[in-house]
Design a protein around this motif. Sequence first.
Motif, PDB file in Angstrom:
ATOM      1  N   THR A  54      -5.596  -2.804  16.072  1.00  0.00           N
ATOM      2  CA  THR A  54      -6.916  -3.636  15.588  1.00  0.00           C
ATOM      3  C   THR A  54      -7.159  -4.080  14.163  1.00  0.00           C
ATOM      4  N   ILE A  55      -6.064  -3.901  13.759  1.00  0.00           N
ATOM      5  CA  ILE A  55      -6.306  -4.389  12.318  1.00  0.00           C
ATOM      6  C   ILE A  55      -6.421  -5.972  11.834  1.00  0.00           C
ATOM      7  N   THR A  56      -7.117  -6.346  10.924  1.00  0.00           N
ATOM      8  CA  THR A  56      -6.787  -7.795  11.287  1.00  0.00           C
ATOM      9  C   THR A  56      -5.752  -8.353  10.028  1.00  0.00           C
ATOM     10  N   GLU A  57      -4.707  -9.756  10.280  1.00  0.00           N
ATOM     11  CA  GLU A  57      -3.765  -9.925   9.732  1.00  0.00           C
ATOM     12  C   GLU A  57      -4.420  -9.719   8.645  1.00  0.00           C
ATOM     13  N   SER A  58      -5.407 -10.112   7.534  1.00  0.00           N
ATOM     14  CA  SER A  58      -5.909  -9.884   6.239  1.00  0.00           C
ATOM     15  C   SER A  58      -6.187  -9.101   5.646  1.00  0.00           C
ATOM     16  N   GLU A  59      -6.563  -7.881   6.975  1.00  0.00           N
ATOM     17  CA  GLU A  59      -6.624  -6.345   6.446  1.00  0.00           C
ATOM     18  C   GLU A  59      -5.228  -5.851   6.020  1.00  0.00           C
ATOM     19  N   LEU A  60      -4.131  -6.144   6.771  1.00  0.00           N
ATOM     20  CA  LEU A  60      -2.874  -5.523   7.044  1.00  0.00           C
ATOM     21  C   LEU A  60      -2.010  -6.265   5.676  1.00  0.00           C
ATOM     22  N   LYS A  61      -2.514  -7.147   5.605  1.00  0.00           N
ATOM     23  CA  LYS A  61      -1.715  -8.042   4.316  1.00  0.00           C
ATOM     24  C   LYS A  61      -2.026  -7.015   3.161  1.00  0.00           C
ATOM     25  N   GLN A  62      -3.244  -6.807   2.724  1.00  0.00           N
ATOM     26  CA  GLN A  62      -4.159  -6.397   2.077  1.00  0.00           C
ATOM     27  C   GLN A  62      -3.427  -4.724   1.256  1.00  0.00           C
ATOM     28  N   GLY A  63      -3.639  -4.341   2.623  1.00  0.00           N
ATOM     29  CA  GLY A  63      -2.851  -2.706   2.881  1.00  0.00           C
ATOM     30  C   GLY A  63      -1.092  -2.402   2.102  1.00  0.00           C
ATOM     31  N   LEU A  64      -0.403  -4.064   3.013  1.00  0.00           N
ATOM     32  CA  LEU A  64       0.811  -4.224   2.235  1.00  0.00           C
ATOM     33  C   LEU A  64       1.270  -4.542   0.592  1.00  0.00           C
ATOM     34  N   GLU A  65       0.290  -5.236   0.592  1.00  0.00           N
ATOM     35  CA  GLU A  65       0.186  -5.365  -0.985  1.00  0.00           C
ATOM     36  C   GLU A  65      -0.086  -4.523  -1.604  1.00  0.00           C
ATOM     37  N   ILE A  66      -0.961  -3.733  -0.862  1.00  0.00           N
ATOM     38  CA  ILE A  66      -0.925  -1.973  -1.998  1.00  0.00           C
ATOM     39  C   ILE A  66       0.666  -1.046  -2.473  1.00  0.00           C
ATOM     40  N   PHE A  67       0.623  -1.184  -1.151  1.00  0.00           N
ATOM     41  CA  PHE A  67       2.275  -0.658  -0.630  1.00  0.00           C
ATOM     42  C   PHE A  67       3.670  -1.259  -1.905  1.00  0.00           C
ATOM     43  N   GLN A  68       3.259  -2.946  -1.954  1.00  0.00           N
ATOM     44  CA  GLN A  68       4.382  -3.017  -2.765  1.00  0.00           C
ATOM     45  C   GLN A  68       3.690  -3.028  -4.440  1.00  0.00           C
ATOM     46  N   ARG A  69       2.382  -2.745  -4.681  1.00  0.00           N
ATOM     47  CA  ARG A  69       2.677  -2.292  -5.661  1.00  0.00           C
ATOM     48  C   ARG A  69       2.517  -0.804  -5.858  1.00  0.00           C
ATOM     49  N   ALA A  70       2.547   0.125  -5.365  1.00  0.00           N
ATOM     50  CA  ALA A  70       2.814   1.230  -5.548  1.00  0.00           C
ATOM     51  C   ALA A  70       4.403   1.315  -5.694  1.00  0.00           C
ATOM     52  N   VAL A  71       5.249   0.811  -4.774  1.00  0.00           N
ATOM     53  CA  VAL A  71       7.063   0.631  -4.425  1.00  0.00           C
ATOM     54  C   VAL A  71       7.394   0.276  -6.408  1.00  0.00           C
ATOM     55  N   GLU A  72       6.498  -0.639  -6.292  1.00  0.00           N
ATOM     56  CA  GLU A  72       6.838  -1.189  -7.357  1.00  0.00           C
ATOM     57  C   GLU A  72       6.418   0.279  -9.426  1.00  0.00           C
ATOM     58  N   ILE A  73       5.722   0.284  -9.211  1.00  0.00           N
ATOM     59  CA  ILE A  73       5.082   1.273 -10.094  1.00  0.00           C
ATOM     60  C   ILE A  73       6.171   2.815  -9.934  1.00  0.00           C
ATOM     61  N   VAL A  74       6.003   2.928  -8.883  1.00  0.00           N
ATOM     62  CA  VAL A  74       7.282   4.539  -8.633  1.00  0.00           C
ATOM     63  C   VAL A  74       8.458   4.010  -9.792  1.00  0.00           C
ATOM     64  N   ILE A  75       8.421   3.166  -9.394  1.00  0.00           N
ATOM     65  CA  ILE A  75      10.178   2.701  -9.095  1.00  0.00           C
ATOM     66  C   ILE A  75      10.101   2.499 -10.800  1.00  0.00           C
ATOM     67  N   GLN A  76       9.058   2.279 -11.797  1.00  0.00           N
ATOM     68  CA  GLN A  76       8.672   1.502 -13.621  1.00  0.00           C
ATOM     69  C   GLN A  76       9.190   3.336 -13.365  1.00  0.00           C
ATOM     70  N   GLN A  77       8.138   4.468 -12.955  1.00  0.00           N
ATOM     71  CA  GLN A  77       7.740   5.372 -13.154  1.00  0.00           C
ATOM     72  C   GLN A  77       9.135   6.136 -13.555  1.00  0.00           C
ATOM     73  N   GLN A  78      10.030   5.792 -12.667  1.00  0.00           N
ATOM     74  CA  GLN A  78      10.876   6.563 -12.397  1.00  0.00           C
ATOM     75  C   GLN A  78      12.114   5.484 -13.527  1.00  0.00           C
ATOM     76  N   PHE A  79      11.989   4.861 -13.884  1.00  0.00           N
ATOM     77  CA  PHE A  79      12.755   4.053 -14.530  1.00  0.00           C
ATOM     78  C   PHE A  79      12.912   4.301 -16.280  1.00  0.00           C
ATOM     79  N   LYS A  80      11.878   4.904 -16.399  1.00  0.00           N
ATOM     80  CA  LYS A  80      11.451   5.447 -17.921  1.00  0.00           C
ATOM     81  C   LYS A  80      11.720   6.955 -18.029  1.00  0.00           C
ATOM     82  N   LYS A  81      11.189   7.818 -17.043  1.00  0.00           N
ATOM     83  CA  LYS A  81      11.907   9.052 -17.086  1.00  0.00           C
ATOM     84  C   LYS A  81      13.618   8.857 -17.487  1.00  0.00           C
ATOM     85  N   ALA A  82      14.400   8.304 -16.517  1.00  0.00           N
ATOM     86  CA  ALA A  82      15.279   7.565 -17.034  1.00  0.00           C
ATOM     87  C   ALA A  82      15.600   7.368 -18.032  1.00  0.00           C
ATOM     88  N   SER A  83      15.418   6.332 -18.765  1.00  0.00           N
ATOM     89  CA  SER A  83      15.715   6.443 -20.256  1.00  0.00           C
ATOM     90  C   SER A  83      14.953   6.916 -21.530  1.00  0.00           C
TER      91      SER A  83
END
Length: 422
Positions: free
Chosen positions: A393-422
Amino acid sequence: MDIFHKQESNVRSYCNSFPVVFTKAKGCWLETESGDKYLDFLAGAGSLNYGHNNPIFKQALLDYIESDGITHGLDMHSGAKAEFLTALQNHILEPRDLNYKIQFTGPTGTNAVEAALKLARKAKGRSSIVAFTNGFHGCTAGALAATGNQHHRQGAGVSLNNVTRIPFEGYADIDGLSLFETMLRDNSAGIDMPAAVLVETVQGEGGLNVASNEWLQRLSDLCKRHDILLIVDDIQAGCGRTGTFFSFESAGIKPDMVTLSKSIGGYGLPMAIVLLKPELDIWKPGEHNGTFRGNNHAFVTATKAIETYWANSQPFEHHIANCSALVSDVIASTIAQHRGLFVKQKGRGMMIGIECCNGELAGEIAKACFEHGLVIETAGPDDEIIKFFAPLTITESELKQGLEIFQRAVEIVIQQQFKKAS
C-alpha cells in the motif's frame, strides 16, 4: 534497552539489525520512542502487506472489540469466521475457479506447513516428502526438515528425516525436475515414492529465486502423473506480494494444497490456514488441533483486507506493478553504475531484491540504510540479497523516498570501501 539485553533470549534476531525501541507505526512508517521515523521496507517479513495500522482494518477491529465480539473461540462457529469464509470464497476462490476447503491451524506459517505435510502423509499413506534446495518452510520439526537453510536446521537438536531434496529451478544449472522424474522411474534410484512435493514459487528467505511458469507447470504435471500431492507454500509470496493474490496464478496450476499465513490476517494479527481440495479432507474431528486456531480478531481484519483490496483487484494489482517497476529501475541503474559489486535482480512483483557480490557488502548497505532512516533486510544463503519488501500500500512518493535512501547508502558504502582500499 537494558531490559531487552537482560531478559530476552539470545534467539532474537531482527532487533540486532535495528537496535532502537519502536513505539508507533502507520502505513509504511515506523517511529521510535525518541521520535525518529523510519521507512519500513521489511513489512513484518511480509506480514504487513497492507501497512501498519491500516485505518479501514483498524476501525473494523475497534468496532468489533467495542461490541464484545468473540476474541477466542477455539474452532467454534462465530460470525467473524463466517464473514471471512464468505469473503474468501466469493472474492478469492470462485473468481479463480479454485475449489478448496479451509483448515484453520495454529497461528503461524509453520503450523500451516505442519498440517499440510501431516495431511499429505495421511492421505497417501506414505512418509516421504520432496522439498527443494534453498527452500524455507518454518522452524518446527516437520517444516524444518523441509527447510534447506543450515543455520536453522542446526537449531533442531534432532535428526530431520523423511524429506528428499531436489534442485530448485536454476540451482547449479541442474534440471531438477528431469532428475526427479528419472529417479522416480528407476527402481534402484533409492528414492521413496513421496506423499507430496512442497514448493515456494518464489523462495523468500532462500534468496528470491523465482520458479518460471513453465517449470511450475512441469512440476504440476509430474506430480499428477505419479500420484503425488503438490503443496504450494504461499506464506510469504501470497496475498499480493508477487502481484496477484496467489503467487502461482500466472502459471495456471491448481495445487492440491496451499498454505497461507503472514498477511492473510491483514493487520499483522497471527493467522494461518491450509487450503485443501475437498477429497483430501479426511481428518477426523480434532485429529489435528491447536488452541489458537480461531483468532476472531484476525478474521475481522482478514475479511476487510479481502473486501477492500481484492473484491475489485485490478487497481491494487496495477499499483503493485507500478511500484515493482520503480524498484526494478533503481536496481538496474545500481547494477549498471557499479558493475562487479552487484550481480542481478532477483524475485518478482514487490518481492524483489538486488544480489550483491557478497554478504558483507549487502550487510553494510542495509546498515547504512538504517542509519539514514530505512529499515531493510537481507536474504539468501550468504545474506547476499538486499530485499525490497515495502508494504504493498506504499505510495509511489514514499517508495521513491526509500529508494533514494538505498542509493545514498550504496554510494556511502562504496566510498568507505574505496578509502579502506587506498
